[in-house]
Scaffold this active site. Structure first.
Site, mmCIF file in Angstrom:
data_model
loop_
_atom_site.group_PDB
_atom_site.id
_atom_site.type_symbol
_atom_site.label_atom_id
_atom_site.label_comp_id
_atom_site.label_asym_id
_atom_site.label_seq_id
_atom_site.Cartn_x
_atom_site.Cartn_y
_atom_site.Cartn_z
ATOM 1 N N LYS A 491 0.846 -1.197 0.000
ATOM 2 C CA LYS A 491 0.000 0.000 0.000
ATOM 3 C C LYS A 491 0.883 1.248 0.000
ATOM 4 O O LYS A 491 2.093 1.173 0.242
ATOM 5 C CB LYS A 491 -0.927 -0.004 1.207
ATOM 6 C CG LYS A 491 -0.209 -0.043 2.551
ATOM 7 C CD LYS A 491 -1.187 -0.103 3.701
ATOM 8 C CE LYS A 491 -0.438 -0.117 5.038
ATOM 9 N NZ LYS A 491 -1.362 -0.041 6.178
ATOM 10 N N TYR A 716 14.971 31.787 2.224
ATOM 11 C CA TYR A 716 13.830 32.644 2.524
ATOM 12 C C TYR A 716 13.842 33.097 3.975
ATOM 13 O O TYR A 716 14.191 32.337 4.881
ATOM 14 C CB TYR A 716 12.531 31.894 2.239
ATOM 15 C CG TYR A 716 12.232 31.739 0.763
ATOM 16 C CD1 TYR A 716 12.042 32.853 -0.056
ATOM 17 C CD2 TYR A 716 12.136 30.466 0.191
ATOM 18 C CE1 TYR A 716 11.770 32.711 -1.399
ATOM 19 C CE2 TYR A 716 11.859 30.309 -1.158
ATOM 20 C CZ TYR A 716 11.675 31.440 -1.957
ATOM 21 O OH TYR A 716 11.410 31.294 -3.292
#
Length: 822
Positions: A491, A716
């Site tokens: 999965k 940033y």
């Protein structure tokens, strides 16, 4: 020389359980999945950790095999047209037969051992000596108790040199390999930590390894390693040493590393040589020196050595599977072309089911020792057996054999005289939705073809080591009862590794069940050719049609879902539809509660379902302090299962154990276990009892390097501040690739040139900056490891204050996956 089954019976000291006729034998088989020539194959039914080879006799008999060696008596009534030999030990029989075969040849045989470098030295010697000898050698790294016999069996009357490698992992193994290889020339590459767990110390491991040389005429070795040198001085063999000491046969005077090359200056027989090799790493330098010593022993001229060493090429130690143009999958094996490695590559191709069409691009096979007709008949038969749809042959020799390939019913055959001719016509060819194997001798430069066919990828890639995955599978298998089945969890894109690629491998290696989270994951696996049972853990009513169409088995965890699916099946007039029942025992996530058991039983009596399994989830199987709760869950589960079984007139599977419980709660194996994160090398129980290997390596490259002065900022919001002069590298990975922003500002680190480099500043969408101050020899374009063997994903998860599951499953789909098998 030819062998017949009656003669082989005498060689191995067996007795016929059933004799039909005296068949000729040309091929030995130990893995039923790798059958190519059934009529002339002898199958050795070896014992495995979970399955014995005799379980595959029926299947092989139906596929045309008529000769078998066993050590467990079986009923022969259904195999009346077979020759079945009973021996005391099948592995011993395989080794006895090939040891006998080795004795039929009086040619130089090189035997290579050591901790590292065996395969590289073998392949480089083949490159350097193929103009002088017709060489037979071990395919890839066939150096084990079964690999060595299969390697030696390849020897035939056309060979005048053999090169075999021998590897061991415990005491008393090498003497068996020595009997099979019987080297006349020994090579000891080095000694390291590999496979050291079964030896007291390095000295004991060396003593075991040098047993390979018991009857060798000469041993080539690195004299600078005192332990190896000391051990070999005790032996009576002639020794050929290399090292810095002036007393060695080859004196290493100087090693000069340039940007892409290394100059090795040596003295031999009072003559100086300066030899260039196209590598700068220490391992390659040592391996090259070993090869130089072998060439000198063979009296290869100095001029030939000086001319050939610069032409050494990198050895691809693995088969790579990657995405190609137009939804193709590419298997790149473009460094060599010989029969043995072709068969290995075709086996790997056969595992791939994601495309219906299979294409092989193959060059001339050089120096096989066979005449061209016999050689290409064998190639054509192999391609036919593996159901190859299209052959693109490149080279004048393979092109001349068009009729042979036509006779073997390959649908489409195209030939080119050279790689350049192929490139000229490339855009006239159609490559779409197919798996393509690229297999060529070095001189054909098939790397150019690889570049044409490969999808241009983002330089951040996730490499998935399929060998490591299979190793982990075997580690868990050894903890299971023989009858316990395995359900592999694929999965969440197989924990980020890629669903159908992983499922292909698991199907090939006969895992019993797969489990996915949602129906569309199961549908994709079916479309990719996966035909084994698939359990869908979170089906919903919108997916019922797909469940039926693609033969998927849903989990029923509530009466709401029970009633919806049952109503749908009755409307479609479907009965006995396979389902799995999930019970709630303490996780409090999904499942029928304890008080609902009686109502569930009553509902099942009139349903359209057939129960494949009943299962539950353990909430804390990895934690010792929660063991009493785990046992409480187990009791609730057993009571409910017993109630259900008492009213169902057929057996179904019961399972509750996950990866951690396989290790910590062996009493909870029941009929099946669910192996998830452990398959990918993560020990969620932190038990340290298994030798697990990390399967995934996330890597990127350095885009730019900047030199910052004290006080300058990075990224940033200027979160990264240089405290002094700093060197900053910008790496091509960001949070859009799945690298968590929580690792910014010094929380995370990356592995650069053997050192950890801290993340500096905030992580950007596509880029991350790291501080490489003080790390030597770092350049733009260099590789950076985000996690892998060098830097565990569990450590990265700890820095990110999360779990390894989240890091693995969070790797973005834009990061290309490359699958390889060593």
């Amino acid at each position: 020389m030819k062998y017949f089954i009656e003669h082989i019976n005498k060689i191995v000291g067996g007795s016929f359980e059933n004799f039909f006729q005296n068949d000729p034998i040309e091929h030995l088989l130990t893995d039923s999945r790798k059958l190519i020539f059934p009529a002339t194959t002898l199958f050795f039914a070896l014992k495995g950790p979970r399955r014995n080879g005799d379980l595959f006799i029926k299947d092989l008999y139906e596929r045309g095999v008529r000769n078998f060696i066993i050590d467990n008596k079986i009923s022969t009534e259904k195999f009346i047209n077979a020759n079945i030999i009973l021996v005391d030990d099948v592995l011993n029989a395989l080794q006895e037969l090939t040891a006998y075969h080795r004795l039929q040849f009086d040619i130089p045989v090189v035997g290579i051992t050591g901790s590292n470098g065996k395969t590289i030295v073998k392949e480089w010697l083949n490159q350097l000596l193929e103009d002088h000898y017709n060489i037979v050698r071990s395919p890839r790294s066939y150096n084990s108790q079964t690999g060595v016999p299969l390697s030696v069996w390849q020897m035939n009357e056309t060979n005048n040199l053999a090169i075999f490698e021998a590897g061991i992992s415990q005491k008393n193994e090498m003497q068996k390999l020595e009997k099979i290889i019987k080297p006349t020339i020994g090579i000891f590459t080095n000694i390291g930590e590999a496979h050291g767990e079964n030896f007291k110390n390095a000295d004991e491991k060396i003593e075991e390894k040098i047993k390979l040389f018991n009857n060798a005429g000469i041993i080539i070795y690195p004299a600078d390693d005192e332990k190896i040198s000391k051990a070999l001085q005790k032996k009576s063999n002639k020794l050929f040493s290399w090292g810095k000491n002036k007393s060695t046969d080859v004196v290493i005077k100087q090693i000069l590393k340039e940007e892409t090359n290394t100059i090795i200056e040596i003295n031999y027989n009072k003559e100086n040589l300066s030899i260039k090799i196209p590598f700068t790493d220490n391992a390659s330098i040592e391996n090259a020196i070993t090869c130089i010593c072998v060439l000198l022993h063979f009296n290869i001229s100095f001029a030939d050595i000086i001319n050939k060493l610069p032409l050494l090429s990198s050895i691809a130690m693995r088969l790579e599977l990657k995405s190609g143009i137009n939804q193709c999958s590419i298997i790149n094996d473009s460094y060599s072309a010989d029969l043995s490695s072709l068969k290995i590559a075709l086996d790997f191709l056969e595992q791939q089911h994601q495309h219906a069409k299979r294409t092989v691009i193959l060059s001339d096979i050089l120096q096989s020792g066979k005449n061209d007709d016999d050689l290409y008949k064998e190639v054509a038969a192999s391609l036919q057996q593996k159901k190859i749809n299209r052959l693109i042959g490149i080279g004048k020799k393979i092109s001349a054999q068009q009729k042979i390939f036509e006779q073997h019913h390959i649908n489409e055959i195209i030939f080119f005289n050279s790689t350049d001719d192929f490139k000229k016509d490339f855009h006239q060819l159609i490559f779409r939705d197919e798996t393509i194997l690229i297999k060529g001798a070095r001189i054909f430069e098939f790397e150019k073809i690889d570049q044409l066919l490969s999808e241009q990828i983002h330089q951040t890639v996730l490499e998935i080591n399929l060998n490591a995955m299979l190793h982990n599978l075997k580690q868990y298998q050894q903890l299971l009862h023989p009858q316990t089945r395995i359900m592999a969890m694929v999965k969440a894109f197989a924990y980020g590794s890629g669903s159908y690629e992983i499922a292909n491998v698991l199907q090939f290696h006969k895992v019993d069940y797969l489990a996915v989270a949602y129906t569309d994951e199961g549908v994709e696996l079916r479309k990719a050719g996966i035909n084994m049972p698939i359990m869908v853990m979170n089906a919903d009513d919108n997916s019922f049609d797909a469940l039926v169409e693609f033969n998927l088995e849903p989990v029923i965890y509530s009466f709401h879902l029970f009633n919806l699916l049952d109503k749908f099946l009755k409307k479609e007039a479907l009965q006995q539809f396979p389902v799995h029942i999930e019970l709630e025992t303490g996780m409090n996530r999904l499942g029928f509660a304890k008080y609902e058991t009686d109502d569930l039983i009553n509902a099942l009596k009139n349903s359209s379902f057939k129960i494949q399994s009943v299962f539950s989830h353990l909430a804390a199987s990895e934690e010792a302090q929660q063991d009493s709760f785990t046992q409480t869950q187990s009791k609730i589960f057993i009571n409910a299962v017993d109630k259900i079984q008492s009213v169902v007139n057929y057996n179904f599977l019961k399972h509750i154990a996950n990866s951690a419980a396989i290790i910590r709660h062996k009493d909870l194996q029941f009929d099946m276990v669910r192996l998830g994160i452990g398959l990918y090398g993560i020990d969620s129980a932190a038990s340290h009892t298994l030798d697990l290997k990390e399967v995934s390596t996330l890597k990127s490259t350095i885009a730019q390097i900047k030199h910052l002065k004290d006080g300058e900022t990075v990224g940033y919001n200027r979160k990264g501040i240089a405290d002094g002069n700093k060197i900053i590298a910008t790496v091509r990975i960001g949070y859009a690739d799945g690298y968590p922003r929580s690792l910014g500002n010094g929380n995370g680190k990356m592995w650069v040139n053997g050192h950890l480099a801290p993340v500096t500043g905030s992580i950007c969408m596509d880029m991350t900056m790291i501080d490489i101050t003080g790390i030597a020899d770092v350049h733009e374009g260099d590789e950076v490891i985000i996690f892998g063997n060098e830097l565990s994903v569990e450590q990265v998860a700890q820095w990110a204050q999360t779990i390894a599951y989240e890091i693995l499953t969070g790797v973005s789909q834009r990061v290309k996956r490359i699958y390889f098998e060593e």
